[in-house]
Design a protein around this motif. Structure first.
Motif, PDB file in Angstrom:
ATOM      1  N   THR A 130       0.827  -1.205   0.000  1.00  0.00           N
ATOM      2  CA  THR A 130       0.000   0.000   0.000  1.00  0.00           C
ATOM      3  C   THR A 130       0.859   1.252   0.000  1.00  0.00           C
ATOM      4  N   TYR A 131       2.032   1.175   0.629  1.00  0.00           N
ATOM      5  CA  TYR A 131       2.942   2.314   0.623  1.00  0.00           C
ATOM      6  C   TYR A 131       3.408   2.676  -0.792  1.00  0.00           C
ATOM      7  N   LEU A 132       3.331   1.728  -1.714  1.00  0.00           N
ATOM      8  CA  LEU A 132       3.702   2.041  -3.097  1.00  0.00           C
ATOM      9  C   LEU A 132       2.852   3.188  -3.625  1.00  0.00           C
ATOM     10  N   GLU A 133       1.546   3.093  -3.416  1.00  0.00           N
ATOM     11  CA  GLU A 133       0.677   4.158  -3.912  1.00  0.00           C
ATOM     12  C   GLU A 133       0.884   5.450  -3.131  1.00  0.00           C
ATOM     13  N   ALA A 134       1.256   5.342  -1.855  1.00  0.00           N
ATOM     14  CA  ALA A 134       1.616   6.552  -1.107  1.00  0.00           C
ATOM     15  C   ALA A 134       2.866   7.179  -1.722  1.00  0.00           C
ATOM     16  N   SER A 135       3.790   6.346  -2.175  1.00  0.00           N
ATOM     17  CA  SER A 135       4.981   6.848  -2.859  1.00  0.00           C
ATOM     18  C   SER A 135       4.588   7.580  -4.134  1.00  0.00           C
ATOM     19  N   TYR A 136       3.569   7.060  -4.820  1.00  0.00           N
ATOM     20  CA  TYR A 136       3.086   7.722  -6.028  1.00  0.00           C
ATOM     21  C   TYR A 136       2.579   9.124  -5.697  1.00  0.00           C
ATOM     22  N   SER A 137       1.862   9.242  -4.597  1.00  0.00           N
ATOM     23  CA  SER A 137       1.337  10.549  -4.217  1.00  0.00           C
ATOM     24  C   SER A 137       2.447  11.505  -3.805  1.00  0.00           C
ATOM     25  N   VAL A 138       3.490  10.984  -3.154  1.00  0.00           N
ATOM     26  CA  VAL A 138       4.646  11.825  -2.846  1.00  0.00           C
ATOM     27  C   VAL A 138       5.249  12.346  -4.141  1.00  0.00           C
ATOM     28  N   GLY A 139       5.361  11.438  -5.128  1.00  0.00           N
ATOM     29  CA  GLY A 139       5.844  11.871  -6.433  1.00  0.00           C
ATOM     30  C   GLY A 139       4.922  12.880  -7.074  1.00  0.00           C
ATOM     31  N   ALA A 140       3.608  12.686  -6.891  1.00  0.00           N
ATOM     32  CA  ALA A 140       2.639  13.610  -7.478  1.00  0.00           C
ATOM     33  C   ALA A 140       2.776  15.006  -6.880  1.00  0.00           C
ATOM     34  N   ILE A 141       3.055  15.071  -5.579  1.00  0.00           N
ATOM     35  CA  ILE A 141       3.290  16.375  -4.951  1.00  0.00           C
ATOM     36  C   ILE A 141       4.511  17.035  -5.577  1.00  0.00           C
TER      37      ILE A 141
END
Length: 458
Positions: free
Chosen positions: A150-161
């Motif tokens: 699940t942290y993978l998608e959180a990583s995606y959001s960090v990248g999105a920021i």
């Protein structure tokens, strides 16, 4: 479950989480963060392309969907390839592919070249999604597997920021009134930043071992043992004691036909349905989000507004990462999907031109709906990767991820196109079916889905 399968699972369960797992999560998570620029770049540059190439809403939608069509191919072919030649090799090839073609998009000379380059970028993205998820899942013990995936998608959001910040810096600040950076069109510079993730491919090649599950399924006992020992050594624990020989998977146990057997057919259909509605919700709405936000009257604070939206998405993913080990995959995924439907309906009803009279509460409902939708849909997406990687057995894990993800990408490709074509009839007409679909898919999972919390991978 045969003896070999149980032994590999027991070994993975017996290796304490340590330095190797953190490096693994950082590398694959870094890949997810890097993919955000490749996926989201079109959202920030689409208004520019509409202007300089005089695109209609439908044509702009096709350009916005080109990478999604490529991801459909990448999911399907990449999943098949990863189950046959290895997760690590597929992941490295995929990272190189999406990085190079993202950067090359900066050299597009017109609509058709941009569509072609975005399509090729999508192939790499799709391959990375399925191989990276399988690779990570097969190295994690069950008590942290769901949370870490699940942290993978959180990583995606960090990248999105980071992408929002990069877009603001390159397209707004550095680009200036003439839209150039040092005489080069700002959008070209923006896409050029997509070459940076090549460094992650180097890290993966040099420090990450092949998947022991994949090696064991091929009967490569020595190589599987070496991969397990490498994990233990990196974590500074006693190397595991494993033995063979291990059986080789028969050809008829692999491939797409296996996914449609009575054993897996129901799971395949259910997961494909979830991938469809989540993809439509995300890509159909967020590809056009800058344009939609502008239509709602937030043009002056566009980047600040999108930054806040992305923060809510990250909070949804972190919330899902907490709940997935507390209440389980099925209940977390089903609940977030249903909540996403409610948020989508609120958001659609409050957009100017939707035809719903909510008076002075319009701004409040618009913001509430958008933030709830982003929180829930991205949280559901995060859990969906973990859940899909756990319900399919090793020999078809990447293939199952690839097939269900590809079915979802078919819908995702249509999402931005339909949104662009139907928005003229009002946002409520466009988004109400999405909201209902999210609700029904979440309900179906709660009624029919299996729980995989705490289960050793097959």
């Amino acid at each position: 479950m045969d003896e070999q399968e149980q032994r590999i699972g027991d070994v993975i369960e017996g290796i304490a989480v340590g330095r190797f797992h953190w490096l693994l999560v950082a590398t694959v998570g870094g890949t997810w963060a890097a993919m955000s620029i490749s996926i989201l770049a079109i959202s920030f540059t689409l208004p520019t392309f509409i202007d300089i190439w005089n695109l209609s809403g439908l044509t702009a939608g096709v350009l916005g969907s080109a990478s999604l069509l490529g991801m459909l191919v990448g999911n399907t072919v990449g999943g098949w390839y990863a189950d046959r030649v290895g997760r690590k090799r597929t992941l490295v090839i995929a990272i190189v592919t999406f990085s190079v073609f993202t950067a090359l998009t900066g050299f597009a000379v017109g609509l058709y070249s941009a569509i072609g380059l975005r399509f090729l970028t999508g192939i790499g993205l799709g391959g990375a999604l399925v191989s990276g998820t399988s690779y990570l899942a097969e190295h994690l013990p069950s008590h942290v597997r769901g949370r870490y995936i699940t942290y993978l998608e959180a990583s995606y959001s960090v990248g999105a920021i980071a992408v929002v910040a990069l877009a603001w810096a390159v397209l707004s600040v550095l680009g200036g009134p003439d839209g150039t950076v040092g005489g080069v069109a700002a959008w070209r510079v923006f896409f050029g930043a997509g070459i940076v993730p090549l460094g992650l491919a180097v890290v993966a090649v040099r420090v990450l071992p092949p998947s022991p599950y994949f090696l064991a399924r091929q009967g490569r006992t020595a190589a599987a043992t070496a991969a397990l020992e490498a994990i233990a050594v990196r974590n500074r624990v006693e190397p595991p004691s494993v033995s063979g020989p291990w059986r080789v998977v028969e050809p008829d146990e692999m491939g797409y036909r296996r996914l449609l057997t009575p054993e897996l057919r129901g799971t395949t259909v259910l997961l494909a349905s979830l991938w469809v509605v989540v993809n439509v919700a995300f890509y159909g709405i967020f590809t056009w989000l800058p344009d939609t936000v502008a239509a709602a009257g937030y043009t002056d604070d566009l980047y600040r507004f999108l930054f806040v939206v992305t923060l809510f998405q990250l909070l949804g993913q972190l919330g899902a990462a907490y709940l997935i080990e507390l209440v389980g995959r099925k209940w977390t995924l089903g609940g977030f999907t249903i909540l996403g439907g409610a948020g989508t309906l609120l958001f659609a009803a409050a957009i100017p031109g939707a035809g719903v009279d909510i008076g002075a509460a319009r701004t409040t409902v618009f913001l509430l709906g958008l933030f709830v939708m982003g929180f829930a849909v991205l949280g559901a997406w995060a859990v969906l990767y973990a859940y899909t990687s756990e319900v399919f057995p090793t020999e078809v894990r990447s293939t199952g991820l690839g097939l269900t993800g590809s079915v979802g990408k078919v819908a995702a490709v249509a999402g931005p196109v339909l949104f662009g074509a139907l928005s003229q009839f009002g946002y409520l007409v466009t988004l109400a079916p999405v909201a209902v679909s999210l609700f029904l898919a979440g309900l179906a999972l709660l009624l029919r889905g299996a729980e995989t919390k705490g289960e050793t991978l097959l």
